[in-house]
Every structure is written in structure tokens, then in C-alpha cells.
Design a protein around this motif. Structure first.
Motif, short mmCIF file in Angstrom:
data_model
loop_
_atom_site.label_atom_id
_atom_site.label_comp_id
_atom_site.label_asym_id
_atom_site.label_seq_id
_atom_site.Cartn_x
_atom_site.Cartn_y
_atom_site.Cartn_z
N ASP A 3 0.77 -1.11 -0.04
CA ASP A 3 0.10 -0.03 -0.01
C ASP A 3 0.99 1.22 0.02
OD1 ASP A 3 -2.18 -1.33 -0.01
OD2 ASP A 3 -2.72 -1.28 2.10
N LEU A 22 -6.01 5.89 -9.99
CA LEU A 22 -6.81 5.40 -8.67
C LEU A 22 -8.17 4.75 -9.05
CD1 LEU A 22 -6.64 8.74 -6.58
CD2 LEU A 22 -6.06 6.68 -5.96
N GLU A 23 -8.25 4.37 -10.64
CA GLU A 23 -9.83 3.74 -10.84
C GLU A 23 -9.29 2.15 -10.25
OE1 GLU A 23 -9.64 4.43 -15.00
OE2 GLU A 23 -10.69 6.45 -14.80
N ASN A 24 -7.95 1.89 -10.47
CA ASN A 24 -7.50 0.57 -10.12
C ASN A 24 -7.42 0.40 -8.57
OD1 ASN A 24 -7.36 -0.20 -12.73
ND2 ASN A 24 -5.61 0.55 -12.87
N ASP A 25 -7.21 1.45 -7.76
CA ASP A 25 -6.94 1.58 -6.33
C ASP A 25 -8.19 1.62 -5.63
OD1 ASP A 25 -5.70 3.47 -4.06
OD2 ASP A 25 -4.76 1.50 -4.37
N ASN A 26 -9.35 2.28 -6.12
CA ASN A 26 -10.62 2.61 -5.47
C ASN A 26 -10.71 3.40 -4.26
OD1 ASN A 26 -12.19 0.48 -7.21
ND2 ASN A 26 -11.56 -0.74 -5.93
N SER A 27 -9.57 4.21 -4.18
CA SER A 27 -9.43 5.38 -3.19
C SER A 27 -9.68 6.81 -3.83
CB SER A 27 -7.97 5.56 -3.06
OG SER A 27 -7.69 4.14 -2.19
N GLN A 142 -11.24 9.36 2.06
CA GLN A 142 -11.43 7.78 2.14
C GLN A 142 -12.92 7.64 2.37
OE1 GLN A 142 -11.28 4.49 2.17
NE2 GLN A 142 -9.19 4.46 2.85
N TYR A 143 -13.27 6.83 1.45
CA TYR A 143 -14.82 6.45 1.23
C TYR A 143 -15.49 6.17 2.67
CZ TYR A 143 -14.04 6.49 -3.69
OH TYR A 143 -13.66 6.99 -4.91
#
Length: 169
Positions: A3, A22-27, A142-143
Motif C-alpha cells: 500500500d 486510482l481507478e484501479n485502487d478504489n481510493s 477515504q470512502y
């Protein structure tokens, strides 16, 4: 840690590439944008990548002191700051080149402004504006930050529909 390596990799990109990666990281991107500016000023190294987490943690100590002092008293604020400072999770997140210490700081600020806006008499427009801005930054950091807002909404509704529960709250 992978990470942290991914964080440093993303920080070395330009802003457009950060969003794309970030599309691949989902952050969300806020932490990576801040760090991209940081590494352009201070360079990329293990030490440099971890310094912002330490800075966010120091500001968290101040924020939690103010929160404790605002809700209760000065001694409570000091105790809260001390307990946060010796917390194993806080110490761990201070050392990571990740968004967790920033998330803690934003969560504390959100709670502080939430209390000032919804539960105290000194309601100023600046507190409401600060609350909104901190929550926007938090949700783009952060979601999971949405759970802080959800907890605040639930506590407000409980107190709103049961005024006697405010003293227990």
C-alpha cells in the motif's frame, strides 16, 4: 508494504495520472494530490513520504484536545490527547505513508465542528462552513469517512427526537 509503495508510486505522477491510476485502487484522490505536491517540494524518499503522516498526527493531538475541551473541560481535553498519543493504532498510522492519519484528523475536526454547529449555543456561520469543507475533504480522502457523517446524523436525530437524551449524550 505494498500500500505504501503504491502511494509513493501514485504521488510521483501528475494530477491527471493520479486520478487515472486510482481507478484501479478504489481510493479518492485528496491524499494523493497533497502528497504529489509534497514530494515535488521535498523529494521522494521513505522519510519524506512518512513525514506528512506525523504532521497530521500532531495536528490530530491539537484537534482532539480542543474537542475534549469544548465538549467537557481542559483536563478532559488533555486526557483525550494523551490517550490518543499513546494509542497503538495512532502510533502505527503515524508511521505509514498512507492517508490514515489525515483521515483521523479530518474525523476529529468533523466531530468538533458538528458539535459546535448542532449542539452548542455559539453557532457561527464559520463553524457550519468549516463542517461542510472538512466533510467534503474527508469524503474525498477515504470512502469510509461517510460512516463518520452517518454516525453524526444518527446522533443528531436521536437527540432531536429525545431532548432528554442530550444530557446523557
Amino acid at each position: 508494504q505494498m500500500d505504501e509503495a503504491n502511494s509513493v508510486y501514485l504521488e510521483s505522477k501528475n494530477f491527471g495520472n493520479i486520478v487515472e491510476n486510482l481507478e484501479n485502487d478504489n481510493s479518492p484522490p485528496v491524499y494523493y494530490f497533497l502528497m504529489a505536491v509534497w514530494v515535488r517540494i521535498f523529494g521522494i524518499s521513505e522519510f519524506s513520504a512518512r513525514i506528512p503522516s506525523g504532521i497530521f498526527s500532531v495536528f490530530s493531538l491539537i484537534a482532539i484536545y480542543i474537542l475534549g475541551k469544548t465538549v467537557y473541560d481542559r483536563k478532559t481535553g488533555l486526557l483525550c490527547s494523551f490517550l490518543y498519543m499513546v494509542s497503538p493504532m495512532a502510533i502505527k498510522y503515524t508511521q505509514f505513508a498512507r492517508m490514515y492519519s489525515l483521515l483521523g484528523l479530518l474525523g476529529m475536526l468533523s466531530t468538533l465542528f458538528f458539535m459546535k454547529v448542532f449542539f452548542f449555543e455559539d453557532k457561527h456561520k464559520k463553524h457550519l462552513i468549516s463542517y461542510v469543507i472538512v466533510n467534503i475533504i474527508g469524503t474525498f480522502t477515504q470512502y469510509w469517512f461517510f460512516f463518520i457523517i452517518l454516525g453524526q446524523a444518527v446522533s443528531y436525530l436521536v437527540v432531536l427526537f429525545n431532548k432528554k437524551s442530550f444530557k446523557r449524550f
